[in-house]
Each structure stands twice: as structure tokens, then as C-alpha cells.
Write an enzyme that holds these catalytic residues in place. Structure first.
Site, PDB file in Angstrom:
ATOM      1  N   PHE A  57       0.804  -1.227   0.000  1.00 28.57           N
ATOM      2  CA  PHE A  57       0.000   0.000   0.000  1.00 28.57           C
ATOM      3  C   PHE A  57       0.839   1.279   0.000  1.00 28.57           C
ATOM      4  O   PHE A  57       0.296   2.371   0.025  1.00 28.57           O
ATOM      5  CB  PHE A  57      -0.959   0.009   1.204  1.00 28.57           C
ATOM      6  N   HIS A 118      -3.835  10.419  11.043  1.00 31.33           N
ATOM      7  CA  HIS A 118      -2.574   9.782  11.442  1.00 31.33           C
ATOM      8  C   HIS A 118      -2.245  10.185  12.871  1.00 31.33           C
ATOM      9  O   HIS A 118      -2.541  11.309  13.285  1.00 31.33           O
ATOM     10  CB  HIS A 118      -1.433  10.256  10.523  1.00 31.33           C
TER      11      HIS A 118
HETATM   12  P1  IDP Z   1      -1.434   3.658  11.793  1.00 34.26           P
HETATM   13  O1  IDP Z   1      -1.746   4.835  10.885  1.00 34.26           O
HETATM   14  O2  IDP Z   1      -2.647   3.196  12.559  1.00 34.26           O
HETATM   15  O3  IDP Z   1      -0.228   3.876  12.666  1.00 34.26           O
HETATM   16  P2  IDP Z   1       0.263   1.981  10.130  1.00 34.26           P
HETATM   17  O4  IDP Z   1       0.347   0.499  10.191  1.00 34.26           O
HETATM   18  O5  IDP Z   1       1.418   2.776  10.650  1.00 34.26           O
HETATM   19  O6  IDP Z   1      -1.089   2.414  10.841  1.00 34.26           O
HETATM   20  O7  IDP Z   1       0.027   2.362   8.606  1.00 34.26           O
HETATM   21  C1  IDP Z   1       0.197   3.682   8.144  1.00 34.26           C
HETATM   22  C2  IDP Z   1      -0.937   4.004   7.194  1.00 34.26           C
HETATM   23  O8  IDP Z   1      -0.847   3.142   6.056  1.00 34.26           O
HETATM   24  C3  IDP Z   1      -2.340   3.756   7.741  1.00 34.26           C
HETATM   25  O9  IDP Z   1      -2.839   4.818   8.512  1.00 34.26           O
HETATM   26  C4  IDP Z   1      -3.133   3.548   6.468  1.00 34.26           C
HETATM   27  O10 IDP Z   1      -3.451   4.788   5.849  1.00 34.26           O
HETATM   28  C5  IDP Z   1      -2.139   2.830   5.579  1.00 34.26           C
HETATM   29  N1  IDP Z   1      -2.338   1.368   5.659  1.00 34.26           N
HETATM   30  C6  IDP Z   1      -1.961   0.545   6.668  1.00 34.26           C
HETATM   31  N2  IDP Z   1      -2.311  -0.726   6.407  1.00 34.26           N
HETATM   32  C7  IDP Z   1      -2.918  -0.695   5.201  1.00 34.26           C
HETATM   33  C8  IDP Z   1      -3.525  -1.716   4.377  1.00 34.26           C
HETATM   34  O11 IDP Z   1      -3.549  -2.898   4.711  1.00 34.26           O
HETATM   35  N3  IDP Z   1      -4.058  -1.288   3.190  1.00 34.26           N
HETATM   36  C9  IDP Z   1      -4.046   0.015   2.794  1.00 34.26           C
HETATM   37  N4  IDP Z   1      -3.496   0.995   3.537  1.00 34.26           N
HETATM   38  C10 IDP Z   1      -2.937   0.644   4.714  1.00 34.26           C
HETATM   39 MG    MG Z   2       1.764   4.154  12.147  1.00 33.47          MG
END
Ligand code: IDP
Ligand code: MG
Length: 149
Positions: A57, A118
């Protein structure tokens, strides 16, 4: 007191009602030390999300963040990092809707990429991310002045 970085993602800014609701929730829960609309260019976004480089992603996410202005805030409160992450809710919107229907991501998230906001996940991440979006911000002098929004 702790500080964290919050970013409201582009699709929320395009929805005036949603944007106001999220800002109001923030004001009720945190001291807002800094707040500004920011255009997160592809380059900046790639730096910001460097830990996700190589994931399926990553390109979608970094392009989406550059699809319109974002709104970035430096928040302060006791246990700010965890508090903001709890208000956001789970990363995946389908999970948020199912398990915490009143959290921000459940209310205003559209997909896993467009999940509304975020929040830094640790003190180290908060400092790194604040330095990217607020390079002029001096952490040491965390002025107690609150920004009016
Ligand atoms: P967070 O924002 O809750 O900390 P992270 O795992 O750090 O989550 O991921 C960063 C951003 O990447 C997420 O907020 C989301 O926008 C995107 N993201 C995370 N996992 C996925 C996925 O499985 N599919 C599409 N986008 C994702
Ligand atoms: Mg994160």
C-alpha cells in the site's frame, strides 16, 4: 506532559462537517501547540512513511497523502500518544466500524488508505514526524501557548 503529531488526511478536509467535528474533538482533549494546513508532497510523504516502504500500500498511501491539503497538529496532554490513537481507533476502517463505531476512523474513514487521520505511535516517532512537518518547532521550548483554530 507528552506531545504527539496528528495529521488529518485530505478527504476529511474536503468534508467541512467532518473536519470541524474532528477539530472540535481535538480541542476538547488536547492543548494544540501548533496547527497548520500542509501540502505533503510525494517526496515528503515517502520520508514520512519510510517505515512502510516496500509494502503493497506504500505507493497508494504516499500518493493519497499528496492528493490535497492535510491538516497537521502538534498535540499535548498526559499520555497524548495513546490518547490520540484511541480517539482515532483501529488502522483498518472495517475493524474500526465493527469494534469502535464512535472512533474517528469509523465515523470518517473511507478505506484502509483513506482512514481519516494519522497519529504517531511512540515518542521517537512523534519527534521524527514533527521534525518533518514542523521543522521550525523547538521541542524543548514546548511553549504553553495554545493555538487558536
Ligand atoms: P497507523 O496509521 O494506525 O499507525 P500503520 O500500520 O502505521 O497504521 O500504517 C500507516 C498508514 O498506512 C495507515 O494509517 C493507512 O493509511 C495505511 N495502511 C496501513 N495498512 C494498510 C492496508 O492494509 N491497506 C491500505 N493501507 C494501509
Ligand atoms: Mg503508524
Amino acid at each position: 506532559m507528552e506531545i504527539t503529531l496528528a495529521v488529518i488526511k485530505p478527504h476529511v478536509l474536503r468534508n467541512t462537517y467532518a473536519f470541524q467535528q474532528v477539530k472540535q474533538l481535538i480541542k476538547q482533549n488536547f492543548n494544540v501547540l501548533q496547527a497548520k494546513e500542509v501540502r505533503i508532497t510525494k517526496e515528503l510523504s515517502e520520508q514520512f512513511y519510510a517505515e512502510h516502504q516496500g509494502k503493497f500500500f506504500y505507493h497508494r498511501l504516499t500518493s493519497f497523502m499528496n492528493s490535497g491539503p492535510c491538516y497537521a497538529l502538534i498535540l499535548q496532554s498526559e499520555a497524548c500518544i495513546q490518547k490520540w490513537r484511541s480517539l482515532m481507533g483501529p488502522t483498518k476502517v472495517f475493524r474500526a466500524v465493527y469494534s469502535e463505531p464512535q472512533c474517528i476512523r469509523a465515523l470518517y474513514g473511507l478505506s484502509d488508505t483513506r482512514n481519516a487521520c494519522h497519529g504517531s505511535d511512540s515518542e521517537a516517532s512523534a519527534l521524527r514526524e514533527i521534525a518533518i512537518l514542523f521543522p521550525e518547532f523547538q521541542v524543548k521550548s514546548t511553549a504553553k501557548t495554545q493555538v487558536k483554530q
